[in-house]
Design a protein around this motif. Structure first.
Motif, short mmCIF file in Angstrom:
data_model
loop_
_atom_site.label_atom_id
_atom_site.label_comp_id
_atom_site.label_asym_id
_atom_site.label_seq_id
_atom_site.Cartn_x
_atom_site.Cartn_y
_atom_site.Cartn_z
N MET A 273 -46.90 59.88 23.19
CA MET A 273 -47.93 60.94 23.28
C MET A 273 -48.07 61.60 21.91
N SER A 274 -49.27 61.61 21.37
CA SER A 274 -49.38 62.12 20.01
C SER A 274 -49.36 63.65 19.91
N ARG A 275 -50.42 64.31 20.36
CA ARG A 275 -50.42 65.77 20.17
C ARG A 275 -50.68 66.49 21.49
N VAL A 276 -49.73 67.30 21.88
CA VAL A 276 -49.81 68.00 23.17
C VAL A 276 -49.92 69.50 22.93
N LEU A 277 -50.87 70.14 23.64
CA LEU A 277 -51.02 71.59 23.52
C LEU A 277 -50.74 72.23 24.89
N VAL A 278 -49.72 73.08 24.92
CA VAL A 278 -49.43 73.83 26.15
C VAL A 278 -50.15 75.18 26.03
N ILE A 279 -51.03 75.45 26.98
CA ILE A 279 -51.79 76.70 26.92
C ILE A 279 -51.15 77.70 27.89
N LEU A 280 -50.76 78.84 27.36
CA LEU A 280 -50.10 79.87 28.18
C LEU A 280 -50.99 81.12 28.23
N PRO A 281 -51.72 81.32 29.32
CA PRO A 281 -52.49 82.55 29.43
C PRO A 281 -51.54 83.69 29.79
N THR A 282 -51.73 84.83 29.16
CA THR A 282 -50.83 85.95 29.49
C THR A 282 -51.60 87.23 29.75
N TYR A 283 -51.20 87.91 30.78
CA TYR A 283 -51.62 89.29 30.99
C TYR A 283 -50.41 90.02 31.53
N MET A 284 -49.84 90.90 30.70
CA MET A 284 -48.65 91.66 31.09
C MET A 284 -47.46 90.76 31.44
N GLU A 285 -47.03 89.94 30.49
CA GLU A 285 -45.91 89.03 30.74
C GLU A 285 -44.82 89.20 29.69
N LYS A 286 -44.54 90.44 29.29
CA LYS A 286 -43.61 90.64 28.18
C LYS A 286 -42.18 90.14 28.48
N ASP A 287 -41.78 90.19 29.75
CA ASP A 287 -40.41 89.78 30.05
C ASP A 287 -40.26 88.26 30.15
N THR A 288 -41.27 87.62 30.73
CA THR A 288 -41.11 86.18 30.97
C THR A 288 -41.59 85.32 29.81
N LEU A 289 -42.55 85.82 29.02
CA LEU A 289 -43.09 84.97 27.94
C LEU A 289 -42.00 84.40 27.02
N PRO A 290 -41.03 85.23 26.54
CA PRO A 290 -40.01 84.65 25.65
C PRO A 290 -39.21 83.53 26.31
N VAL A 291 -38.96 83.64 27.61
CA VAL A 291 -38.20 82.60 28.30
C VAL A 291 -39.02 81.30 28.35
N VAL A 292 -40.32 81.46 28.68
CA VAL A 292 -41.19 80.28 28.75
C VAL A 292 -41.29 79.63 27.37
N LEU A 293 -41.49 80.45 26.33
CA LEU A 293 -41.62 79.91 24.97
C LEU A 293 -40.37 79.14 24.58
N ARG B 203 -59.05 71.10 17.24
CA ARG B 203 -57.92 70.81 16.35
C ARG B 203 -57.28 69.46 16.63
N GLY B 204 -57.95 68.64 17.42
CA GLY B 204 -57.54 67.24 17.57
C GLY B 204 -56.40 66.97 18.54
N TYR B 205 -56.10 67.91 19.46
CA TYR B 205 -55.03 67.63 20.43
C TYR B 205 -55.49 66.55 21.42
N ASP B 206 -54.53 65.76 21.94
CA ASP B 206 -54.86 64.66 22.84
C ASP B 206 -54.58 64.99 24.30
N CYS B 207 -53.72 65.99 24.51
CA CYS B 207 -53.32 66.32 25.88
C CYS B 207 -53.16 67.84 25.99
N PHE B 208 -53.61 68.37 27.11
CA PHE B 208 -53.67 69.82 27.29
C PHE B 208 -52.93 70.19 28.58
N ILE B 209 -52.03 71.14 28.46
CA ILE B 209 -51.25 71.53 29.64
C ILE B 209 -51.63 72.96 30.05
#
Ligand SMILES: Nc1nc2c(ncn2[C@@H]2O[C@H](COP(=O)(O)OP(=O)(O)O)[C@@H](O)[C@H]2O)c(=O)[nH]1
Ligand SMILES: [Mg+2]
Length: 256
Positions: free
Chosen positions: A1-21, A82-88
């Motif tokens: 798999m060449s280029r994968v982009l994980v898209i993380l939408p956030t609204y008020m996720e200060k506690d969980t975002l660092p864990v997901v990242l 930006r040329g990504y091949d797969c989007f999550i």
């Protein structure tokens, strides 16, 4: 798999975002785009701090809460440019396990255009932490939308997904206007209408341990109407196509 982009939408996720990242960054193929809608809890600042530490993390800041659907669409366009091949698509509340990512990517590599992480495959229920009412809403919503649209998916509202680049090149993203669950239903339906290959992989969904859900009555209402709107749109499209092929049938004058 060449280029994968994980898209993380956030609204008020200060506690969980660092864990997901942290967990997504263990998956070496993936870059991340956090799309924050000016969360009052400072989520955007956390995302920016991570972006300044890692070249694989990017942030898109939007001025206010514009909805999940528009966040994903903006992310898809950003990645296509930006040329990504797969989007999550992945929630930022740890309901979706980032360690499941390789199974989605395997299916994309085998030729799928849309891979849906299903909580209900093979007649099982793989959800942790929901009460009965929440489960019934989700199960019924799935049955309702899939039946009206004639789609054989076990989890048409799931928000853990992978799309190939080809999927977006064959779907008219500009025609998609829904939010929340309706957005997921509409994307699956449009992918199927475009003749794309859709696969499901089993996932275990874990209800968020902190923060709160942004689900609202408006989001549920939108999802109730959406399947009917899609059917109506299909009817109008096929009527205008047949009218274009045979103008006399539609009563339109072609001369004089
Ligand atoms: N950027 C952005 N993210 C959103 C919005 N609404 C929800 N989200 C994010 O979308 C994901 C799913 O939302 P969530 O509230 O967990 O929905 P639930 O899982 O159905 O209860 C989470 O990461 C939210 O922070 C929005 O309007 N804008
Ligand atoms: Mg959630």
């Amino acid at each position: 798999m060449s280029r994968v982009l994980v898209i993380l939408p956030t609204y008020m996720e200060k506690d969980t975002l660092p864990v997901v990242l942290t967990k997504v960054l263990t998956q070496e193929v993936a870059d991340i785009l956090v799309i924050d809608d000016n969360s009052p809890d400072g989520t955007a600042q956390i995302a920016s701090d991570w972006a300044s530490q890692s070249r694989r993390v990017h942030v898109m800041n939007r001025p206010g809460k514009l909805g999940l659907g528009t966040a994903y669409l903006a992310g898809f366009l950003w990645g296509l440019d930006r040329g990504y091949d797969c989007f999550i698509e992945m929630d930022s509340d740890m309901s979706h396990n980032p360690l499941d990512l390789p199974r989605f990517l395997d299916e994309i590599e085998k030729g799928a255009d849309l891979v849906i992480g299903s909580r209900y495959m093979r007649n099982t229920i793989s959800v942790v932490g929901w009460d009965f009412k929440r489960l019934i809403l989700s199960k019924f919503g799935n049955f309702y939308a899939s039946t009206i649209l004639g789609m054989k998916l076990s989890d048409i509202t799931s928000g853990y997904r992978a799309f190939s680049r080809r999927a977006f090149e064959n779907m008219e993203l500009g025609n998609i206007h829904s939010e929340g669950y309706a957005f997921q239903i509409e994307m699956a339906y449009m992918a199927s209408r475009a003749g794309l290959k859709i696969m499901e992989v089993p996932i275990i969904f874990t209800e968020r341990a902190s923060g709160s859900s942004k689900m609202s009555k408006r989001i549920v209402r939108e999802a109730i109407w959406l399947p009917w709107r899609l059917k109506l749109r299909k009817l109008i499209n096929s009527f205008s196509r047949s009218a274009a092929k045979d103008p006399q049938k539609s009563g339109r004058r072609t001369e004089g």
